[in-house]
Design an enzyme around this catalytic site. Structure first.
Site, short mmCIF file in Angstrom:
data_model
loop_
_atom_site.label_atom_id
_atom_site.label_comp_id
_atom_site.label_asym_id
_atom_site.label_seq_id
_atom_site.Cartn_x
_atom_site.Cartn_y
_atom_site.Cartn_z
CB THR A 133 -54.04 27.59 20.55
OG1 THR A 133 -55.39 27.36 20.95
CG2 THR A 133 -54.03 28.80 19.63
CG ASP A 134 -58.13 24.09 20.33
OD1 ASP A 134 -57.89 25.22 20.78
OD2 ASP A 134 -58.89 23.26 20.90
CD GLU A 135 -58.85 29.71 21.90
OE1 GLU A 135 -59.05 30.88 21.54
OE2 GLU A 135 -58.99 29.33 23.07
CE1 TYR A 159 -53.42 32.80 22.95
CE2 TYR A 159 -55.42 31.59 22.41
CZ TYR A 159 -54.09 31.60 22.79
OH TYR A 159 -53.42 30.41 22.98
CE LYS A 163 -50.06 30.58 20.32
NZ LYS A 163 -48.71 30.51 21.01
P1 NAD Z 1 -49.41 31.37 30.33
O1 NAD Z 1 -50.07 32.68 30.07
O2 NAD Z 1 -49.72 30.62 31.57
O3 NAD Z 1 -47.82 31.56 30.30
C1 NAD Z 1 -47.17 32.34 29.34
C2 NAD Z 1 -45.74 32.56 29.81
O4 NAD Z 1 -45.06 33.35 28.80
C3 NAD Z 1 -45.64 33.36 31.12
O5 NAD Z 1 -44.71 32.76 31.99
C4 NAD Z 1 -45.17 34.74 30.67
O6 NAD Z 1 -44.40 35.41 31.65
C5 NAD Z 1 -44.34 34.38 29.44
N1 NAD Z 1 -44.23 35.50 28.49
C6 NAD Z 1 -45.23 36.30 28.03
N2 NAD Z 1 -44.73 37.22 27.18
C7 NAD Z 1 -43.41 36.97 27.07
C8 NAD Z 1 -42.37 37.56 26.31
N3 NAD Z 1 -42.58 38.60 25.50
N4 NAD Z 1 -41.11 37.05 26.42
C9 NAD Z 1 -40.86 36.00 27.27
N5 NAD Z 1 -41.80 35.43 28.01
C10 NAD Z 1 -43.07 35.89 27.91
O7 NAD Z 1 -49.70 30.48 29.04
P2 NAD Z 1 -49.90 28.92 28.93
O8 NAD Z 1 -51.32 28.59 29.16
O9 NAD Z 1 -48.83 28.24 29.70
O10 NAD Z 1 -49.63 28.72 27.37
C11 NAD Z 1 -48.31 28.48 26.88
C12 NAD Z 1 -48.37 28.40 25.36
O11 NAD Z 1 -49.24 27.33 24.98
C13 NAD Z 1 -48.93 29.65 24.70
O12 NAD Z 1 -48.20 29.86 23.52
C14 NAD Z 1 -50.38 29.30 24.39
O13 NAD Z 1 -50.82 30.00 23.26
C15 NAD Z 1 -50.25 27.82 24.10
N6 NAD Z 1 -51.45 27.01 24.39
C16 NAD Z 1 -52.10 27.11 25.60
C17 NAD Z 1 -53.18 26.28 25.86
C18 NAD Z 1 -53.91 26.31 27.18
O14 NAD Z 1 -54.94 25.64 27.32
N7 NAD Z 1 -53.44 27.04 28.18
C19 NAD Z 1 -53.63 25.38 24.88
C20 NAD Z 1 -52.97 25.33 23.65
C21 NAD Z 1 -51.86 26.14 23.42
O1 DAU Z 2 -58.26 25.94 23.16
C1 DAU Z 2 -56.98 26.24 23.64
C2 DAU Z 2 -57.04 27.54 24.40
O2 DAU Z 2 -57.67 27.26 25.65
C3 DAU Z 2 -55.68 28.17 24.63
O3 DAU Z 2 -55.11 28.50 23.39
C4 DAU Z 2 -55.81 29.42 25.50
O4 DAU Z 2 -54.53 29.96 25.78
C5 DAU Z 2 -56.50 29.04 26.79
O5 DAU Z 2 -56.70 30.18 27.59
C6 DAU Z 2 -57.83 28.36 26.51
O6 DAU Z 2 -58.79 29.29 25.94
P1 DAU Z 2 -60.34 29.29 26.36
O7 DAU Z 2 -60.90 30.61 26.06
O8 DAU Z 2 -61.01 28.09 25.82
O9 DAU Z 2 -60.16 29.05 27.95
P2 DAU Z 2 -60.89 29.69 29.22
O10 DAU Z 2 -60.47 28.90 30.40
O11 DAU Z 2 -60.75 31.17 29.27
O12 DAU Z 2 -62.42 29.37 28.92
C7 DAU Z 2 -62.88 28.04 28.74
C8 DAU Z 2 -64.35 28.12 28.40
O13 DAU Z 2 -65.07 28.57 29.57
C9 DAU Z 2 -64.67 29.13 27.32
O14 DAU Z 2 -65.75 28.64 26.52
C10 DAU Z 2 -65.13 30.38 28.08
C11 DAU Z 2 -65.77 29.79 29.32
N1 DAU Z 2 -65.66 30.60 30.54
C12 DAU Z 2 -64.44 31.07 30.90
C13 DAU Z 2 -64.30 31.84 32.04
C14 DAU Z 2 -62.94 32.39 32.43
C15 DAU Z 2 -66.80 30.84 31.31
O15 DAU Z 2 -67.91 30.40 30.98
N2 DAU Z 2 -66.66 31.59 32.44
C16 DAU Z 2 -65.45 32.12 32.82
O16 DAU Z 2 -65.40 32.84 33.86
#
Ligand code: NAD
Ligand code: DAU
Length: 357
Positions: A133-135, A159, A163
């Site tokens: 992630t960018d975080e 989180y 990561k």
């Molecule tokens: P998600 O939470 O939707 O899915 C995670 C999946 O991993 C789920 O299906 C869960 O059952 C599985 N899982 C969790 N723990 C596990 C374990 N111990 N063994 C096997 N499976 C397990 O997450 P996502 O949003 O699809 O993100 C996927 C990946 O991409 C993550 O590594 C996250 O850090 C990264 N990522 C997410 C975003 C985003 O915006 N969602 C952005 C950048 C990177």
């Molecule tokens: O940047 C990549 C990341 O993006 C991934 O690594 C994470 O897995 C993914 O969950 C996401 O993280 P964020 O914290 O940015 O996503 P989220 O959707 O939770 O929140 C997006 C923005 O909106 C953040 O600034 C918090 C804000 N927010 C979120 C929720 C759930 C609100 O203002 N209200 C809300 O109820």
């Protein structure tokens, strides 16, 4: 030949599996623990497709992972499995440490032993791609340049710290043991199958239910949004041609404040599903916006410099934010059953029916 993905029943993983099988006939082994975020309904369209082999299990389960590697002999592993929600990491960091750090460590150990035992030709072909992630880079000021791959790591939430730790482990396994790794660091994804705890699907769901739309703090935090299919194409490209040991930033160059995103969603919903059609006596969904207490340690701004990926591998996102967000709203409107099953918890019934309590 086959590939193994972990976490392929979650949001991005499921999109990747579906996308992979559109582009390849190579089988995909999908190892997922099915935590609350894993949902096999995301993969329902693959039922009966012999190219998709689903295995319920934990990346920390060394015996299971060793067995899968031995049995399927994948040419690549893509590690999506993680705890992914920042708010949950604030309430309870334990699972994040367990899966994102300890789990990645166990997975790397299994993969290292497997890779060590491969014939040299196959060893050279093999890749371990870690999805991050960018975080990990922390938070930007308003006028700071976007994050590049050489920014130092400054994670601010449990989180992002977990990561970051996993990224370091992956890097160390390359430098110490020679494991052919690739890491991608991506910005915020959005699109189909996004779990409605995250901003975009939560807002769509709450709006249609006439519930308040919670904005943390002043809503001026900035995220760089990428349509999930573009993330999938970036991963495929890095897997195909990325330089071993390198990290690649992935992003949409779509910086938006949270408030802008929520306004856009309300406007599209006003047009496609006016409040009256949901039995709501509102003139606009915007009237449901409610400012609530800020997230502790809330990062102010993320932005990604993706020039390395563009220059070296020719990748570019295809979707504009305007088109992608509209597509996403249309998908949620057309898939209200999916949302209902997730929010009611019904999607878990299948898991207990299939695997027992
Ligand atoms: P998600 O939470 O939707 O899915 C995670 C999946 O991993 C789920 O299906 C869960 O059952 C599985 N899982 C969790 N723990 C596990 C374990 N111990 N063994 C096997 N499976 C397990 O997450 P996502 O949003 O699809 O993100 C996927 C990946 O991409 C993550 O590594 C996250 O850090 C990264 N990522 C997410 C975003 C985003 O915006 N969602 C952005 C950048 C990177
Ligand atoms: O940047 C990549 C990341 O993006 C991934 O690594 C994470 O897995 C993914 O969950 C996401 O993280 P964020 O914290 O940015 O996503 P989220 O959707 O939770 O929140 C997006 C923005 O909106 C953040 O600034 C918090 C804000 N927010 C979120 C929720 C759930 C609100 O203002 N209200 C809300 O109820």
């Amino acid at each position: 030949m086959s590939i193994l993905v972990t976490g392929g029943a979650g949001f991005i993983g499921a999109n990747f599996v579906l996308d992979w099988l559109v582009h390849h006939d190579e089988p995909i082994i999908n190892l997922d623990k099915l935590t609350y975020a894993g949902n096999l309904e995301n993969l329902a369209s693959l039922e009966g497709d012999a190219r998709h082999i689903f295995v319920r299990g934990d990346i920390s389960d060394t015996i299971l992972v060793d067995q899968l590697l031995h049995e399927h002999r994948p040419r690549a592993i893509i590690n999506f499995a993680a705890e992914s929600h920042v708010d949950r990491s604030i309430h309870g960091p334990g699972d994040f440490i367990q899966t994102n750090i300890v789990g990645t460590f166990h997975l790397l150990e299994s993969v290292r032993a497997y890779w060590d035992g491969l014939e040299s030709e196959f060893q050279q072909l093999f890749r371990f791609l870690h999805v991050s992630t960018d975080e990990v880079y922390g938070s930007l000021g308003k006028d700071d340049p976007a994050f590049s791959e050489i920014n130092r790591y400054e994670p601010n939430s449990p989180y992002s710290a977990s990561k970051a730790a996993s990224d370091h482990l992956v890097r160390a396994y390359h430098h110490t043991y020679g494991l052919p790794v690739l890491t991608t660091n991506c910005s915020n994804n959005y699109g189909p199958y996004h779990f409605p705890e995250k901003l975009i699907p939560l807002i769509i769901h709450n709006a249609l239910a006439g519930k308040s739309l919670p904005i943390y703090g002043d809503g001026q935090q900035i995220r760089d949004w990428l349509y999930v299919k573009d993330h999938c194409s970036a991963i495929r490209r890095v897997l195909e041609a990325g330089r071993v040991g390198e990290t690649y930033n992935v992003g949409g160059t779509n910086e938006k404040t949270n408030l802008d995103v929520v306004h856009t969603l309300c406007d599209i919903l006003d047009e496609l599903a006016p409040p009256a059609t949901c039995n709501l006596s509102l003139t606009s969904y915007r009237s449901l916006i409610t400012f609530v207490k800020d997230r502790p340690g809330h990062d102010r701004r993320y932005a990604m410099d993706t020039s390395k990926l563009e220059r070296e591998l020719g990748w570019r996102p295809r979707e504009t934010f305007e088109a992608g967000i509209r597509k996403t709203v249309v998908w949620y409107l057309a898939n209200q059953n999916w949302v209902t099953n997730v929010t009611s918890g019904a999607y878990r019934d299948w898991v207990s029916r299939h695997y027992g309590a």
